[in-house]
Every structure is written in structure tokens, then in C-alpha cells.
Design a protein around this motif. Sequence first.
Motif, PDB file in Angstrom:
ATOM      1  N   LEU A 240       0.811  -1.219   0.000  1.00 16.58           N
ATOM      2  CA  LEU A 240       0.000   0.000   0.000  1.00 16.58           C
ATOM      3  C   LEU A 240       0.844   1.270   0.000  1.00 16.58           C
ATOM      4  N   HIS A 241       2.124   1.132   0.326  1.00 19.86           N
ATOM      5  CA  HIS A 241       2.996   2.309   0.319  1.00 19.86           C
ATOM      6  C   HIS A 241       3.240   2.846  -1.089  1.00 19.86           C
ATOM      7  N   HIS A 242       2.850   2.077  -2.113  1.00 18.82           N
ATOM      8  CA  HIS A 242       2.983   2.607  -3.472  1.00 18.82           C
ATOM      9  C   HIS A 242       2.116   3.848  -3.644  1.00 18.82           C
ATOM     10  N   LEU A 243       1.082   3.986  -2.818  1.00 18.21           N
ATOM     11  CA  LEU A 243       0.248   5.193  -2.873  1.00 18.21           C
ATOM     12  C   LEU A 243       1.036   6.428  -2.446  1.00 18.21           C
ATOM     13  N   ALA A 244       2.082   6.224  -1.674  1.00 17.76           N
ATOM     14  CA  ALA A 244       2.922   7.333  -1.206  1.00 17.76           C
ATOM     15  C   ALA A 244       4.107   7.589  -2.131  1.00 17.76           C
ATOM     16  N   THR A 245       4.147   6.948  -3.293  1.00 13.81           N
ATOM     17  CA  THR A 245       5.280   7.126  -4.207  1.00 13.81           C
ATOM     18  C   THR A 245       5.560   8.590  -4.529  1.00 13.81           C
ATOM     19  N   PRO A 246       4.544   9.434  -4.772  1.00 11.44           N
ATOM     20  CA  PRO A 246       4.858  10.853  -5.026  1.00 11.44           C
ATOM     21  C   PRO A 246       5.574  11.531  -3.846  1.00 11.44           C
ATOM     22  N   VAL A 247       5.222  11.159  -2.638  1.00 10.28           N
ATOM     23  CA  VAL A 247       5.892  11.729  -1.460  1.00 10.28           C
ATOM     24  C   VAL A 247       7.330  11.229  -1.396  1.00 10.28           C
ATOM     25  N   TYR A 248       7.529   9.924  -1.613  1.00 10.74           N
ATOM     26  CA  TYR A 248       8.884   9.367  -1.647  1.00 10.74           C
ATOM     27  C   TYR A 248       9.706  10.039  -2.752  1.00 10.74           C
ATOM     28  N   SER A 249       9.091  10.296  -3.892  1.00 10.14           N
ATOM     29  CA  SER A 249       9.788  10.946  -5.006  1.00 10.14           C
ATOM     30  C   SER A 249      10.268  12.332  -4.601  1.00 10.14           C
ATOM     31  N   TRP A 250       9.373  13.110  -4.034  1.00  8.56           N
ATOM     32  CA  TRP A 250       9.730  14.469  -3.607  1.00  8.56           C
ATOM     33  C   TRP A 250      10.839  14.416  -2.554  1.00  8.56           C
ATOM     34  N   LEU A 251      10.672  13.539  -1.566  1.00 10.91           N
ATOM     35  CA  LEU A 251      11.648  13.445  -0.486  1.00 10.91           C
ATOM     36  C   LEU A 251      12.996  12.952  -1.002  1.00 10.91           C
ATOM     37  N   ALA A 252      12.978  11.949  -1.874  1.00 13.59           N
ATOM     38  CA  ALA A 252      14.238  11.412  -2.408  1.00 13.59           C
ATOM     39  C   ALA A 252      14.980  12.461  -3.219  1.00 13.59           C
ATOM     40  N   ARG A 253      14.283  13.176  -4.079  1.00  7.90           N
ATOM     41  CA  ARG A 253      14.946  14.214  -4.878  1.00  7.90           C
ATOM     42  C   ARG A 253      15.533  15.302  -3.990  1.00  7.90           C
ATOM     43  N   ARG A 254      14.783  15.713  -2.986  1.00 10.11           N
ATOM     44  CA  ARG A 254      15.271  16.747  -2.073  1.00 10.11           C
ATOM     45  C   ARG A 254      16.491  16.243  -1.298  1.00 10.11           C
ATOM     46  N   GLU A 255      16.381  15.035  -0.755  1.00 12.42           N
ATOM     47  CA  GLU A 255      17.454  14.474   0.058  1.00 12.42           C
ATOM     48  C   GLU A 255      18.715  14.212  -0.760  1.00 12.42           C
ATOM     49  N   ARG A 256      18.565  13.620  -1.926  1.00 14.02           N
ATOM     50  CA  ARG A 256      19.721  13.283  -2.755  1.00 14.02           C
ATOM     51  C   ARG A 256      20.393  14.545  -3.292  1.00 14.02           C
ATOM     52  N   THR A 257      19.610  15.560  -3.652  1.00 11.81           N
ATOM     53  CA  THR A 257      20.192  16.830  -4.101  1.00 11.81           C
ATOM     54  C   THR A 257      20.981  17.474  -2.964  1.00 11.81           C
ATOM     55  N   ALA A 258      20.395  17.491  -1.766  1.00 14.40           N
ATOM     56  CA  ALA A 258      21.099  18.052  -0.600  1.00 14.40           C
ATOM     57  C   ALA A 258      22.399  17.294  -0.333  1.00 14.40           C
ATOM     58  N   THR A 259      22.375  15.982  -0.522  1.00 13.84           N
ATOM     59  CA  THR A 259      23.560  15.169  -0.267  1.00 13.84           C
ATOM     60  C   THR A 259      24.687  15.500  -1.237  1.00 13.84           C
ATOM     61  N   VAL A 260      24.400  15.526  -2.545  1.00 16.01           N
ATOM     62  CA  VAL A 260      25.490  15.794  -3.493  1.00 16.01           C
ATOM     63  C   VAL A 260      25.974  17.237  -3.389  1.00 16.01           C
ATOM     64  N   GLU A 261      25.089  18.144  -3.067  1.00 20.78           N
ATOM     65  CA  GLU A 261      25.533  19.532  -2.886  1.00 20.78           C
ATOM     66  C   GLU A 261      26.374  19.670  -1.622  1.00 20.78           C
ATOM     67  N   ALA A 262      26.042  18.928  -0.576  1.00 20.27           N
ATOM     68  CA  ALA A 262      26.859  18.950   0.645  1.00 20.27           C
ATOM     69  C   ALA A 262      28.222  18.295   0.391  1.00 20.27           C
ATOM     70  N   LEU A 263      28.236  17.230  -0.385  1.00 20.54           N
ATOM     71  CA  LEU A 263      29.518  16.599  -0.768  1.00 20.54           C
ATOM     72  C   LEU A 263      30.386  17.602  -1.510  1.00 20.54           C
ATOM     73  N   GLN A 264      29.797  18.259  -2.477  1.00 16.48           N
ATOM     74  CA  GLN A 264      30.518  19.252  -3.262  1.00 16.48           C
ATOM     75  C   GLN A 264      31.056  20.361  -2.355  1.00 16.48           C
ATOM     76  N   ALA A 265      30.220  20.873  -1.473  1.00 18.40           N
ATOM     77  CA  ALA A 265      30.609  21.963  -0.571  1.00 18.40           C
ATOM     78  C   ALA A 265      31.656  21.514   0.455  1.00 18.40           C
TER      79      ALA A 265
END
Length: 154
Positions: free
Chosen positions: A123-148
Motif C-alpha cells: 500500500l505504500h505505493h500510494l505514497a510514491t509521489p511523497v517518496y519521489s519528492w523526499l528522495a529528490r530533495r534528500e539526494r540533491t542536498a547530499t550531493v551539494e553537501a559533498l561538493q561543498a
Amino acid sequence: MGVVEFELARVVHAPIGDVFDRLADIEGHSDWMPKRGSIHRTSKKTSPGPVGVGTTYVDRTSVGSMPGDVVEFERPTRLVYHWWDRSKGGRLKAEGWPGYRLEAKGDHTTIVHHHARVETHGLHHLATPVYSWLARRERTATVEALQASFHPHD
């Protein structure tokens, strides 16, 4: 099942070996991961020995603890982690594979190609849009923090 998949690329002004070592240092993630704008709190290696394929860890986040393991480790060019989130009853809710492919551009420049895949289950597939938003935000923050982390005064 729901699936989220995306890629990011960033230039890091550091030798490829240094970038790989920073990404592979599980317990060192807390030293450079963003303190704001991220769900990450700490990472702890849970298996003995040096980091490599099969190494286990636990990420503590603002949404709970998530265990994981290293599924690819090819120094200095490829590193893939795998994490999972289970319900209290043990059912798999979601799992992800954040991976890095590093490309040297000269002695002191590395291109970090970051690929992330998240799968939601049941049933968590219903939350896929939330996971998508969170994953993109988290992964972007991670690579930008690595770079910084290699340019702390920029």
C-alpha cells in the motif's frame, strides 16, 4: 509497486580517490552531510572490517532508523548503497539504491554522477509521489553537501 528513479551530476574540485573515500566513509557522513534541509542525522557502520560489498550500516533519520548495506564497491569509480524501511510487522514499505559513479577530469576534478532508485511496496505505493519528492530533495542536498565539503569557504 511504485518506482522513482533519477540522476544528478555535480563537479567536485577534488581528486577522484578523495571523493570516493568521503562517500565510502559511512560514519564520516555526519561530518559533511547537511545539518538543515535533510532527514539524515547519523550513520553507523554495523559490520566489522573495512567498507566493501556486504558492509552493513544504519542511518538514523528524522523519520526513523533505516538499515542498509553496500551492494557495489569499485574504488575509485563506483559505490552503491541499499537501504530499506519495514513496518513494525516486518513488511517492506520502501527500499532505495543511492549510487555514485565517479569520473576523473584531470588530477583535481571529479564529476559525481549520482543515480537514485526508490521502490515502494504494498500500500505504500500510494505514497510514491511523497517518496519521489523526499528522495529528490534528500539526494540533491547530499550531493551539494559533498561538493561543498571540499570547498568549505565558497
